[in-house]
Design a protein around this motif. Structure first.
Motif, PDB file in Angstrom:
ATOM      1  N   VAL A 149       0.849  -1.194   0.000  1.00 40.81           N
ATOM      2  CA  VAL A 149       0.000   0.000   0.000  1.00 40.81           C
ATOM      3  C   VAL A 149       0.885   1.246   0.000  1.00 40.81           C
ATOM      4  CG1 VAL A 149      -1.748   1.333   1.223  1.00 40.81           C
ATOM      5  CG2 VAL A 149      -1.865  -1.166   1.215  1.00 40.81           C
ATOM      6  N   LEU A 150       0.603   2.160  -0.927  1.00 47.64           N
ATOM      7  CA  LEU A 150       1.264   3.458  -0.964  1.00 47.64           C
ATOM      8  C   LEU A 150       0.242   4.535  -0.643  1.00 47.64           C
ATOM      9  CD1 LEU A 150       3.418   3.098  -4.212  1.00 47.64           C
ATOM     10  CD2 LEU A 150       4.312   3.377  -1.891  1.00 47.64           C
ATOM     11  N   GLU A 151       0.639   5.509   0.144  1.00 52.12           N
ATOM     12  CA  GLU A 151      -0.237   6.619   0.495  1.00 52.12           C
ATOM     13  C   GLU A 151       0.348   7.921  -0.047  1.00 52.12           C
ATOM     14  OE1 GLU A 151      -0.867   6.653   4.682  1.00 52.12           O
ATOM     15  OE2 GLU A 151      -2.080   4.817   4.664  1.00 52.12           O
ATOM     16  N   PHE A 152      -0.447   8.635  -0.826  1.00 45.98           N
ATOM     17  CA  PHE A 152      -0.031   9.908  -1.423  1.00 45.98           C
ATOM     18  C   PHE A 152      -0.821  11.031  -0.755  1.00 45.98           C
ATOM     19  CE2 PHE A 152       0.591   6.561  -4.475  1.00 45.98           C
ATOM     20  CZ  PHE A 152       1.810   6.849  -5.089  1.00 45.98           C
ATOM     21  N   SER A 153      -0.118  11.930  -0.078  1.00 47.18           N
ATOM     22  CA  SER A 153      -0.770  13.029   0.639  1.00 47.18           C
ATOM     23  C   SER A 153      -0.193  14.357   0.158  1.00 47.18           C
ATOM     24  CB  SER A 153      -0.548  12.905   2.150  1.00 47.18           C
ATOM     25  OG  SER A 153      -1.026  11.661   2.628  1.00 47.18           O
ATOM     26  N   LEU A 154      -1.063  15.334  -0.024  1.00 42.42           N
ATOM     27  CA  LEU A 154      -0.613  16.649  -0.452  1.00 42.42           C
ATOM     28  C   LEU A 154       0.332  17.245   0.589  1.00 42.42           C
ATOM     29  CD1 LEU A 154      -3.901  18.216  -1.858  1.00 42.42           C
ATOM     30  CD2 LEU A 154      -1.998  17.219  -3.148  1.00 42.42           C
ATOM     31  N   THR A 155       1.429  17.814   0.117  1.00 44.21           N
ATOM     32  CA  THR A 155       2.390  18.439   1.026  1.00 44.21           C
ATOM     33  C   THR A 155       1.749  19.588   1.788  1.00 44.21           C
ATOM     34  OG1 THR A 155       4.158  17.861  -0.533  1.00 44.21           O
ATOM     35  CG2 THR A 155       4.679  19.486   1.171  1.00 44.21           C
ATOM     36  N   ASP A 156       0.938  20.380   1.076  1.00 43.72           N
ATOM     37  CA  ASP A 156       0.215  21.486   1.696  1.00 43.72           C
ATOM     38  C   ASP A 156      -1.258  21.396   1.286  1.00 43.72           C
ATOM     39  OD1 ASP A 156      -0.761  23.786   2.791  1.00 43.72           O
ATOM     40  OD2 ASP A 156       0.463  25.155   1.603  1.00 43.72           O
ATOM     41  N   PRO A 157      -2.083  20.736   2.083  1.00 48.26           N
ATOM     42  CA  PRO A 157      -3.494  20.536   1.718  1.00 48.26           C
ATOM     43  C   PRO A 157      -4.261  21.836   1.516  1.00 48.26           C
ATOM     44  CG  PRO A 157      -2.874  19.139   3.570  1.00 48.26           C
ATOM     45  CD  PRO A 157      -1.753  20.119   3.370  1.00 48.26           C
ATOM     46  N   THR A 158      -3.785  22.923   2.116  1.00 51.05           N
ATOM     47  CA  THR A 158      -4.506  24.202   1.999  1.00 51.05           C
ATOM     48  C   THR A 158      -4.175  24.939   0.707  1.00 51.05           C
ATOM     49  OG1 THR A 158      -2.764  25.435   3.165  1.00 51.05           O
ATOM     50  CG2 THR A 158      -4.485  24.416   4.511  1.00 51.05           C
ATOM     51  N   ALA A 159      -3.186  24.406  -0.057  1.00 47.73           N
ATOM     52  CA  ALA A 159      -2.747  25.108  -1.262  1.00 47.73           C
ATOM     53  C   ALA A 159      -3.656  24.859  -2.456  1.00 47.73           C
ATOM     54  CB  ALA A 159      -1.315  24.700  -1.611  1.00 47.73           C
ATOM     55  N   THR A 160      -4.647  23.981  -2.320  1.00 49.12           N
ATOM     56  CA  THR A 160      -5.566  23.689  -3.414  1.00 49.12           C
ATOM     57  C   THR A 160      -7.006  23.792  -2.937  1.00 49.12           C
ATOM     58  OG1 THR A 160      -6.269  21.988  -5.000  1.00 49.12           O
ATOM     59  CG2 THR A 160      -5.433  21.211  -2.894  1.00 49.12           C
ATOM     60  N   GLU A 161      -7.864  24.190  -3.851  1.00 49.45           N
ATOM     61  CA  GLU A 161      -9.286  24.275  -3.524  1.00 49.45           C
ATOM     62  C   GLU A 161      -9.988  22.940  -3.738  1.00 49.45           C
ATOM     63  OE1 GLU A 161     -10.949  27.401  -5.825  1.00 49.45           O
ATOM     64  OE2 GLU A 161      -9.820  28.987  -4.813  1.00 49.45           O
ATOM     65  N   ASN A 162      -9.318  22.003  -4.369  1.00 48.47           N
ATOM     66  CA  ASN A 162      -9.923  20.690  -4.599  1.00 48.47           C
ATOM     67  C   ASN A 162     -10.116  19.954  -3.279  1.00 48.47           C
ATOM     68  OD1 ASN A 162      -9.961  20.709  -7.575  1.00 48.47           O
ATOM     69  ND2 ASN A 162      -7.733  20.783  -7.367  1.00 48.47           N
ATOM     70  N   SER A 163     -11.190  19.191  -3.220  1.00 46.84           N
ATOM     71  CA  SER A 163     -11.545  18.550  -1.950  1.00 46.84           C
ATOM     72  C   SER A 163     -10.697  17.323  -1.635  1.00 46.84           C
ATOM     73  CB  SER A 163     -13.027  18.156  -1.960  1.00 46.84           C
ATOM     74  OG  SER A 163     -13.288  17.251  -3.027  1.00 46.84           O
ATOM     75  N   VAL A 164     -10.166  16.646  -2.655  1.00 43.66           N
ATOM     76  CA  VAL A 164      -9.387  15.431  -2.419  1.00 43.66           C
ATOM     77  C   VAL A 164      -7.988  15.804  -1.940  1.00 43.66           C
ATOM     78  CG1 VAL A 164      -8.323  13.411  -3.500  1.00 43.66           C
ATOM     79  CG2 VAL A 164     -10.676  14.025  -4.045  1.00 43.66           C
ATOM     80  N   LYS A 165      -7.621  15.295  -0.786  1.00 44.37           N
ATOM     81  CA  LYS A 165      -6.328  15.605  -0.182  1.00 44.37           C
ATOM     82  C   LYS A 165      -5.397  14.400  -0.101  1.00 44.37           C
ATOM     83  CE  LYS A 165      -8.136  19.652   0.806  1.00 44.37           C
ATOM     84  NZ  LYS A 165      -7.827  20.841  -0.032  1.00 44.37           N
ATOM     85  N   ARG A 166      -5.934  13.213  -0.350  1.00 49.04           N
ATOM     86  CA  ARG A 166      -5.108  12.008  -0.177  1.00 49.04           C
ATOM     87  C   ARG A 166      -5.575  10.905  -1.114  1.00 49.04           C
ATOM     88  NH1 ARG A 166      -4.607   7.337   3.428  1.00 49.04           N
ATOM     89  NH2 ARG A 166      -6.780   7.622   4.059  1.00 49.04           N
ATOM     90  N   LEU A 167      -4.607  10.140  -1.635  1.00 51.69           N
ATOM     91  CA  LEU A 167      -4.886   8.932  -2.409  1.00 51.69           C
ATOM     92  C   LEU A 167      -4.171   7.759  -1.752  1.00 51.69           C
ATOM     93  CD1 LEU A 167      -4.290   9.987  -6.156  1.00 51.69           C
ATOM     94  CD2 LEU A 167      -6.434  10.070  -4.873  1.00 51.69           C
ATOM     95  N   THR A 168      -4.769   6.580  -1.846  1.00 52.57           N
ATOM     96  CA  THR A 168      -4.069   5.354  -1.472  1.00 52.57           C
ATOM     97  C   THR A 168      -4.073   4.422  -2.672  1.00 52.57           C
ATOM     98  OG1 THR A 168      -6.048   4.198  -0.647  1.00 52.57           O
ATOM     99  CG2 THR A 168      -4.807   5.549   0.932  1.00 52.57           C
TER     100      THR A 168
END
Length: 237
Positions: A149-168
């Protein structure tokens, strides 16, 4: 929906986030005769001594190594039994799964024996046994278990208006095929909510980059190179 369209739909750039292992228990596919069994036969042949035993040891060393190549590749969904050894090694290099250059020496030794009728040297056979043991044992140890399992998380979640902040991305094997299932999550009031999923099939350029990234993170070996290769693969989509 392919992975590129999936990421665009959710406004998520996988190459611009932090990556971490999320655990897992992905194991190797069992073969009728395991690489360990061929390795044991080779060691028994070597201990007996004599020309016939050395010839048999050389043969079983190659079977152990090629069997280990196949077991790794089949486990990740590749039809490697139809491939020659150079292609097997090349694909394992792409996956980042233990294909040292020394393996070519063992294969070359067997080819010399078969096609030029050369007599194997005791020292060379002993060296091949050491190489085969290192390869087979290290490959087996890597899958106890393989973090799938790999987890991809935005370095700065507040830098985008898109609602998705993480993928697995989780590695799966079912009905004779191997693939990653990618899930998109957005924050909720009490917990994250899954808002979509897609698949990355075995053989896809990003599939190979993700396996390589998992292996590098597990071993803490050439992680920056694996991250760079992942970014390059993602850019090709």
């Amino acid at each position: 929906m392919d992975i590129k369209e999936f990421c665009l739909t959710h406004g998520f750039d996988m190459s611009r986030c932090t990556v971490a292992l999320g655990g897992g228990d992905f194991g190797m596919t069992e073969l009728k005769t395991s690489p360990i069994e061929f390795l044991t036969l080779a060691e028994d042949d070597f201990e007996r001594g004599g020309l016939a035993a050395l010839v048999n040891a050389t043969t079983n060393v190659k079977r152990a190594i090629v069997g280990q190549l196949d077991q790794l590749l089949i486990s990740f969904g590749y039809p490697s039994l139809r491939w020659n050894v150079p292609k097997k090694i090349e694909r394992l290099r792409a996956l980042g799964l233990l294909a040292p250059r020394l393996l070519r020496k063992v294969v070359d030794m067997r080819n010399i024996l078969e096609h030029q009728y050369a007599t194997p040297d005791l020292k060379d056979v002993e060296e091949m046994l050491d190489i085969a043991s290192l390869f087979v044992m290290s490959a087996s140890a890597m899958f106890i278990p393989f973090d799938d399992v790999l987890e991809f998380s935005l370095t700065d979640p507040t830098a985008t208006e898109n609602s998705v902040k993480r993928l697995t991305a989780g590695l799966n094997r079912e009905s004779g095929r191997v693939f990653y299932t990618v899930y998109a999550y957005e924050p909720g009031e009490y917990a994250e909510r899954c808002v979509g999923q897609c698949e990355i099939k075995s053989g896809h350029v990003l599939f190979e980059a993700m396996v390589k990234l998992s292996a590098s993170l597990m071993l803490q070996y050439k992680v920056n190179q694996a991250l760079s290769d992942f970014d390059a693969a993602y850019a090709q989509l």
